[in-house]
Structure formats: C-alpha cells, structure tokens
Enzyme design. Sequence first.
Site, PDB file in Angstrom:
ATOM      1  CE1 TYR A  18     -14.123  -3.488   4.474  1.00 23.79           C
ATOM      2  CE2 TYR A  18     -13.046  -1.371   4.734  1.00 23.79           C
ATOM      3  CZ  TYR A  18     -13.362  -2.465   3.956  1.00 23.79           C
ATOM      4  OH  TYR A  18     -12.908  -2.552   2.663  1.00 23.79           O
ATOM      5  CB  THR A  40      -3.090  -2.002  10.481  1.00 26.28           C
ATOM      6  OG1 THR A  40      -2.252  -1.908   9.316  1.00 26.28           O
ATOM      7  CG2 THR A  40      -3.608  -3.412  10.622  1.00 26.28           C
ATOM      8  CD  GLU A  41      -5.777   2.866   7.245  1.00 33.72           C
ATOM      9  OE1 GLU A  41      -6.176   1.871   7.899  1.00 33.72           O
ATOM     10  OE2 GLU A  41      -6.109   3.081   6.066  1.00 33.72           O
ATOM     11  CD1 TRP A  44     -14.159  -2.505  -1.824  1.00 30.21           C
ATOM     12  CD2 TRP A  44     -14.249  -1.048  -0.139  1.00 30.21           C
ATOM     13  NE1 TRP A  44     -13.706  -1.305  -2.292  1.00 30.21           N
ATOM     14  CE2 TRP A  44     -13.737  -0.378  -1.280  1.00 30.21           C
ATOM     15  CE3 TRP A  44     -14.378  -0.324   1.052  1.00 30.21           C
ATOM     16  CZ2 TRP A  44     -13.381   0.972  -1.267  1.00 30.21           C
ATOM     17  CZ3 TRP A  44     -14.010   1.016   1.064  1.00 30.21           C
ATOM     18  CH2 TRP A  44     -13.519   1.660  -0.072  1.00 30.21           C
ATOM     19  CG  HIS A  52      -4.510   1.898  -2.133  1.00 27.96           C
ATOM     20  ND1 HIS A  52      -4.614   2.342  -0.826  1.00 27.96           N
ATOM     21  CD2 HIS A  52      -5.751   2.002  -2.653  1.00 27.96           C
ATOM     22  CE1 HIS A  52      -5.870   2.688  -0.583  1.00 27.96           C
ATOM     23  NE2 HIS A  52      -6.582   2.495  -1.668  1.00 27.96           N
ATOM     24  CG  ASP A  83      -8.499  -0.606  -2.866  1.00 27.29           C
ATOM     25  OD1 ASP A  83      -7.513  -1.077  -3.467  1.00 27.29           O
ATOM     26  OD2 ASP A  83      -8.447  -0.206  -1.692  1.00 27.29           O
ATOM     27  CD  GLU A  84     -10.182   3.631  -0.905  1.00 25.18           C
ATOM     28  OE1 GLU A  84     -11.010   4.187  -0.180  1.00 25.18           O
ATOM     29  OE2 GLU A  84      -9.096   3.172  -0.478  1.00 25.18           O
ATOM     30  CG  ASP A 126     -10.839  -0.305   9.478  1.00 24.55           C
ATOM     31  OD1 ASP A 126     -11.808  -1.021   9.197  1.00 24.55           O
ATOM     32  OD2 ASP A 126     -10.453   0.636   8.756  1.00 24.55           O
ATOM     33  CG  ASP A 142      -2.316   0.596   0.871  1.00 21.74           C
ATOM     34  OD1 ASP A 142      -2.336   1.769   0.458  1.00 21.74           O
ATOM     35  OD2 ASP A 142      -3.338  -0.100   0.981  1.00 21.74           O
TER      36      ASP A 142
END
Length: 625
Positions: free
Chosen positions: A433, A480-481, A408, A277, A341-342, A435, A203
């Site tokens: 999720y 895991t931010e 997701w 990412h 993604d994104e 997180d 990432d």
Amino acid sequence: MRKYLFLLLSLYGIQQGVAQEINLLPQPVSLHQQAGVFILSPQVTIVYQRDKSELRDIALSLQQRIARPTGMQLSLRYSKDNKISRYILLKLNDQADSRLGKEGYTLNVTNQEVSLSANEPAGLFYGMQTLMQLLPAAIESKTIAKELKWSLPCVTILDYPRFGWRGLMLDVSRHFFPKEDVKRYIDQMAKYKFNVFHWHLTDDQGWRIEIKSFPKLTSTGAWRVPRTGTWWQFDEPQPGEPATDGGYYTQEDIREVVQYAQDRHIMIIPEIDVPGHSMAALAAYPEYSCTGGPFNVNPGSKFQGENSLCAGNDSTFVFLDKVIGEVADLFPSPYIHMGGDECNKAFWKKCPKCQQRMLTEKLNSAEELQSYFVRRVEQIILSKGKKLIGWDEILEGGLAPSATVMSWRGMEGGITAAKAGHQIIMTPTQYCYLDLYQGDPVTEPETYSMLRLKTCYEFDPVPEGIDAALVLGGQGNLWTESVPTLRHAEYMTWPRSFALAEVFWSPKEMRDWPGFVKRAEAQTRRYDAARVNYATSLYDPAFKAVQETENGLLITLSTEVPGLITYYTFDNTRPDNFSAKYEQPLHVPKNARNLKVITYRNGELVGHEISMPIAELLKRAGEKK
Ligand code: ACM
Ligand code: ZN
C-alpha cells in the site's frame, strides 16, 4: 587543443574498458560484463529486423529517447545490409527461445554492435528499457544534456520476469488526475517493466469515466465541493455550495490512454467499485440505493453511512449491465475489476427489497447477499466477454466460480482463493500500500500506518502451501485520499515501487538489499534528469521509545540503509555532522523537549532534519504498553 586531447584521452579510457558501473533495476536474471563499451555516435543505425509495426514502434521510441538528450538522430532501417557496420539491432527470434517466454529478451553489447532479441515485441520493449538504463542517467533528460560520453558497457544479458502480473494501481476518485498525469505515471511504470495499470475509476468521492447511457454519473458524480487539509475531517457539503472540484475522462480520453498504455506494453484494468464505495454514483442516481437518498459526492468528510447499491432492486443490475457494457467496449483487457471491498451492508439489512431478495434466493446472511450480488455482476462481466476480478471481500458468502481475487487484507484472502483453485493477485496492505507512511509521521506528509522501503523489498507474493502457478503476480496500490497532485503521487510511488518492480520481475534468490539500495539510488539520478519526484525517506531513522522504570525514556534510532551516520541534539539546536553521533540508545536529559536528528553518509547530508518532540515519544511509549 587541450580540450581535444582530453576528449581523445577519455574516449581512449572508455575503449580500454574502464568499467562503467551497471545499476539495472529490476535486476536481470543474468548479466555478464565484458571489457569495453559501445559508443553511441550519429553513425549508429537502429535496425529492426522484420517489417512489423510493433517493432518499428519500439525502434522509433528508442530513436526518440536517444535523440532528445543527445541531439543524435540515429537512422532507422528494417533490414541490415553489409554497409552498416555499427548498429543497434532489434530482432524477433525465428525460433522461440523457450527460456524467454513472452516478455523475456537477450541483450548483447560489444564495441561494434548492440543486439537485442526476443520472442515477442514485449520482450524487445523490456530489453529497450534495459538498454536505456545502461546509458548514463542524463539520457533521461528532457533537453540536450551536457554529457561527454554516450556509451553502453559491453554486456551479455539474459532476462525474463518472475511474474506475468506486475501492477500498480492509481486511485483517481479521491483526487482526479488528468489524462496527461496518468500518461506520465504510465511512462514511469514502463521504464521499470510494470505491465498492468489498475485504474480505480469510481468511488464515494468521484465517478471518473464517462458512461453515455448515464450522463449524470459524470455531470453530477465527478464533482464535489472543494476542500483542503486533512482528509476524513473535511466539512460536509453545505446547502447550495457549488461542487467545483473534480473531473472525469471522456470515452475519447479513455481510448487515448488505453492506446498510450498499449504502446508501452501495459494492460489497463478498469475498476468500477460496487456494490460499496458507490456514493458518487448514488449522488447521480439515488434510485439504485436502498433508501432513495439524497446523496452528495463525498468531499472527504467522515464516512456518512449509506454508500452501497441496493442488492434487492433488479434495476441495479440493469444499470450495471449498461455501465459494464460501455466499460468492456473501451478496454481491451480481458478483465474488469468490480471492486467488491468494504461494502456497508447495514442498509441492506433494513431494506425491504434486499430482505425480499434474501427470501426468494434463500440467502441466510448479508454476506450471502453480497455473494449473490457478485455472482450477478460476474454474469454481466462474462456476458461482455470479460473475466471478473474483485478485492478479497468477494470471498465472503461464497466465491463466484470464475473470479480472480486481489488479496489486500493481508495474504489470507489470496491463500483461501488459491486453495479453492482460483487465480490470485497479491497486493497485501503490509507490503503493497503506497499510500502508507514511508518514514516517521513527524516528518512525512500526513497519512496513516507505515510501509518502509525495506518492507516492500521483503515482499514475496507466493505464500507457502499453495499452487504457485495460481499467483498471477503482485501489485502496488496508491490510494489518493492524501495525494492531491501528481508530484505527490510520484513521491509516494518511488522508490517503493522500485522495490516492487524488482520483487515482481527478478528471481527471488537474487534479492540483495544493499545492492538494491545502490540500484535504486542510481534510478533516482535518472529521475532527477527526468524531473520525476521521489521520496528520500529511506535515509531517515526510525524511532523506538520505551519507558524504563529507572531511567525514564530510552530512545533507539535505527536506519535501513548501510553506511548511514545519525547525529543528534537535545538542546534545540539544528543538528549536523558536528553534533553528537548516535552510537547507542539514548536517555533523555532532564527537561529536554526535542530530539533533533539528521543523517549523513560519507560526510554528505542525505536525510531530513527531524525534530521529534519528547512528548510524542512519551506518548508512543505509553501506547505500546
Ligand atoms: C481496499 O483497500 N479497500 C481495497
Ligand atoms: Zn436494498
């Protein structure tokens, strides 16, 4: 002598069948308890019928798991002769039992024998997890435990999973988790019959897998400047600042973890997240970007802009061919996850190479260029003998023909893909999720949004209107931010993944929230013995505040767990079970600044003391308008 008498009496009690409580999680398909118990003693032999290494491994693992806390070294045999009278038998069915499939098992416990049978070793492995859960919690202790009676209740169990894909994902990019941590996480998964570990290896904040053809991916891409505090608010790297935070897995490490997971019947799905990412990869090889960089591995600063691979540059695909080739050689799983993604497409729109690609390939939008990118990666993955999985953005601009979609952003991506005949894995944010907050933000470690335990338990991976056979299963995702340590990863994972374990394994019609809470609590006692961390947020109330025109703020507290009593104060003193009991929505006394609450059950403290500023509730009530 008195001690002896006590021992005899308690053994007598056990043999008379004082029912031993059963709290299996996930719940088996069918369970019947009979009177009596099977007592573990050093005379018990573990017999594995058929001299097959996978069976021997399961037998050995059972032997070790029993030996550590009990001190009893049970002997192992691979066939049973008549002299063995008390035994635990692990047996592969000669004729497949069609009810069991590949992962199911039957387990019969009488006071003379424990008999576990399955069609495949995986079934025996899951049966062993059930067998362990029938023993007292102290069986999970890492040292010799003081336990008087090591016995299993007599039962007949028939069990098999609802879904073949029962996953958890761990993001090791935002924070690096050494291989020992990953193994510990895998160990925990295996006990609850998860069978897929999705390893998010790359990432913007770190590339974690050694790629021999591109050594800078790890010598540069695995390291960022150290920061502590609130993610997305960290200072950007300063000029000349050493990048000392991070780490990566060598290919040797990867092989070791893959084997470790395989021994626990867990398939590892590697994820190489492209084309977005990719900032850590670009810090190492800026030539695969649209602008040429330069780039830093992001330490968790506010998003910096360009982080996508260039879709117009052919060398990007040569790079990916080599990377994916090495990844394919390391992981036996039939799938490679390409992320997808994104993807920030802003730079594609300004890049001459990307624009040229769109012209040549007659692509009408950035989404179609993304779809082109995914199809190229699909060809690479197929050429390595693997299948592509991607996040649901890979639907945009047209789905690659052979892709499996991981949904997701809600269930919609999965539904669309299934309607087009693709296989899907359901992992919607609102249920999966890990997180997200699991209790009120005023008391939980800082993160975002909300996913309470009960919501996880309400998840159903099969939406209406699609072919259920296309739903491979579901998965919990731990980004895991805000998760810097394994202890905190455990806190975020459990008990919510107890709920997911049951959603993925047990028949839907057996869902039972109060029963689940009891079973999950029994697992936390096992985790206490095993020294695994977990959250107790389920005991804390949720706060709801509305502004009433007449009376000001009205506060409603609600709890998820049956039998909880919440006590509160408005006078800044610490609440306990002598304070006012919450019975109906509360009006705030004039000038009160804090509402402090605490939760008990049967006179025992179970929840956290929470100090909620009235100003915070006023703010929330205002926001809802
Ligand atoms: C994702 O959460 N970006 C897959
Ligand atoms: Zn470009």
